[in-house]
Design a protein around this motif. Structure first.
Motif, short mmCIF file in Angstrom:
data_model
loop_
_atom_site.label_atom_id
_atom_site.label_comp_id
_atom_site.label_asym_id
_atom_site.label_seq_id
_atom_site.Cartn_x
_atom_site.Cartn_y
_atom_site.Cartn_z
N ASP A 134 15.80 -13.03 -6.75
CA ASP A 134 16.13 -14.23 -5.77
C ASP A 134 15.42 -14.36 -4.67
OD1 ASP A 134 17.72 -16.16 -4.68
OD2 ASP A 134 19.68 -14.96 -5.16
N PHE A 135 14.55 -15.00 -4.75
CA PHE A 135 13.57 -15.15 -3.44
C PHE A 135 14.30 -16.28 -2.51
CE2 PHE A 135 11.07 -12.99 -6.58
CZ PHE A 135 10.68 -11.72 -5.40
N HIS A 136 15.59 -16.60 -2.07
CA HIS A 136 15.57 -17.82 -1.21
C HIS A 136 16.04 -17.06 -0.03
CE1 HIS A 136 19.60 -15.31 -1.64
NE2 HIS A 136 19.84 -15.09 0.11
N VAL A 137 15.39 -17.80 0.56
CA VAL A 137 15.24 -17.98 1.85
C VAL A 137 15.58 -17.02 3.44
CG1 VAL A 137 13.31 -18.05 4.23
CG2 VAL A 137 13.66 -19.32 1.69
N THR A 138 15.47 -15.55 3.75
CA THR A 138 15.80 -15.46 4.80
C THR A 138 15.34 -14.89 5.48
OG1 THR A 138 15.27 -13.06 4.28
CG2 THR A 138 17.55 -13.44 3.45
N PHE A 139 14.42 -15.12 5.59
CA PHE A 139 12.95 -14.90 6.60
C PHE A 139 10.92 -15.30 6.22
CE2 PHE A 139 10.24 -12.11 9.80
CZ PHE A 139 10.56 -13.65 10.58
N THR A 140 10.43 -16.44 6.78
CA THR A 140 10.01 -16.39 5.94
C THR A 140 8.38 -16.01 5.51
OG1 THR A 140 8.52 -18.73 7.45
CG2 THR A 140 10.54 -19.03 6.15
N PRO A 141 7.50 -15.82 5.28
CA PRO A 141 6.11 -15.46 5.15
C PRO A 141 5.46 -15.95 6.32
CG PRO A 141 6.32 -15.54 2.90
CD PRO A 141 7.54 -16.93 3.60
N LYS A 142 5.41 -16.77 6.70
CA LYS A 142 4.97 -17.64 7.83
C LYS A 142 5.37 -17.05 9.08
CE LYS A 142 2.72 -21.67 6.28
NZ LYS A 142 2.45 -23.23 6.22
N LEU A 143 6.69 -16.80 9.03
CA LEU A 143 7.91 -15.90 10.33
C LEU A 143 7.10 -15.00 10.76
CD1 LEU A 143 10.86 -18.01 10.61
CD2 LEU A 143 8.49 -18.25 12.20
N LEU A 144 7.16 -14.30 9.61
CA LEU A 144 6.38 -12.37 9.45
C LEU A 144 5.18 -12.49 9.52
CD1 LEU A 144 7.19 -9.80 9.01
CD2 LEU A 144 7.28 -9.82 6.21
N ARG A 145 4.35 -13.42 9.81
CA ARG A 145 2.67 -13.20 9.95
C ARG A 145 2.81 -13.28 11.38
NH1 ARG A 145 -1.42 -17.30 8.26
NH2 ARG A 145 -0.07 -19.29 9.38
#
Length: 290
Positions: free
Chosen positions: A212-223
């Motif tokens: 269940d990969f509902h967004v807590t923090f997006t890959p682009k923000l982590l990048r």
């Protein structure tokens, strides 16, 4: 996140006014006593204004609008994840306007805030910190004061770099355990009970078990935050080989178009690279927050 932070202040009895670029998102706070305003300038007469947005460009936009009228708040507490340079620029801007400034990025997300476990790392004038501290405490488990200037930005950057490295490692070992024949939920149950378990590993367990990969923090923000960390490493001459490799792996995921779900979808890429077909285990597991 700003909604949940404001909600805790409102429920705590603060005289609070709130603004959001999409007013409808803020309106439910009215039932807790918050006053929803139409213009940012309506917040400028408050003693303390908290800012929580996504990027430095967003910070510049909202603070510019906040200060566009005649009124000035006594203090701005900026809680977003932004660069050292952006934070320093904001400090100078506010100083020129006679406004005190605290850099106060956070550790947590909306669900963590609901559970009362948000934490702040704060830098700026100590007297300003003491004035804001009771309100920071109302939003979570407290705050850590780390000194003057932009030191809290470095602390937050280091925190989020660790976030990236840890989630990548957690995905690697979870895939390794499954490929060896172990259910993901069984392995993660052991890990979370061990000395290596943490609030973070427990919080991410439902996503890794049930996909269940509902967004807590997006890959682009982590990048973005890994890039900030690597920039800081270059600035202070600190080699960061693990962080650099993690950033490259995250970029691979983004390059494959995996951008709209939570950053823990790194598990999916790790499984694909390991020739493992992932399926939800449909097992009820706790997240350590409730």
């Amino acid at each position: 996140m700003g909604y949940e932070m404001a909600g805790r202040l409102a429920k705590g009895g603060c005289d609070i006014a709130v603004w959001n670029r999409t007013r409808a998102k803020a309106e439910p706070l009215g039932k807790h006593g918050a006053r929803v305003v139409d213009e940012l300038t309506e917040l400028a007469a408050k003693d303390i204004v908290f800012v929580m947005v996504s990027t430095w460009d967003d910070v510049k936009e909202v603070v510019g609008k906040l200060l566009s009228g005649a009124a000035r708040p006594k203090m701005v507490v900026e809680c977003s994840s932004i660069s050292l340079e952006g934070s320093s620029e904001l400090r100078k801007l506010l100083k020129d306007k006679g406004v005190e400034y605290l850099a106060a990025p956070v550790s947590g997300n909306a669900k963590v805030i609901k559970a009362g476990k948000l934490t702040f790392v704060v830098s700026g004038p100590k007297a300003a910190y003491e004035a804001a501290r009771p309100y920071l405490d109302m939003m979570g488990t407290g705050s850590s004061y780390v000194g003057e200037g932009e030191l809290s930005r470095i602390a937050k950057i280091c925190h989020n770099v660790m976030l990236g490295v840890v989630i990548q490692n957690l995905c690697e070992i979870t895939v390794l355990a499954e490929k060896a024949g172990m259910p993901r939920h069984a392995f993660l149950d052991f890990l979370n009970r061990s000395v290596m378990g943490s609030m973070f590993t427990r919080y991410k367990t439902p996503a890794l078990v049930n996909l269940d990969f509902h967004v807590t923090f997006t890959p682009k923000l982590l990048r973005k935050d890994l890039d900030l960390g690597l920039d800081a490493g270059r600035r202070f001459d600190v080699p960061m080989p693990l962080s650099s490799l993690t950033r490259d792996l995250l970029q691979q995921m983004i390059g494959r178009g995996m951008t709209e779900e939570d950053f823990s979808t790194l598990l999916v890429m790790q499984a694909a690279n390991s020739h493992l077909e992932l399926k939800p285990e449909n097992v009820q597991v706790g997240d350590g927050l409730s």
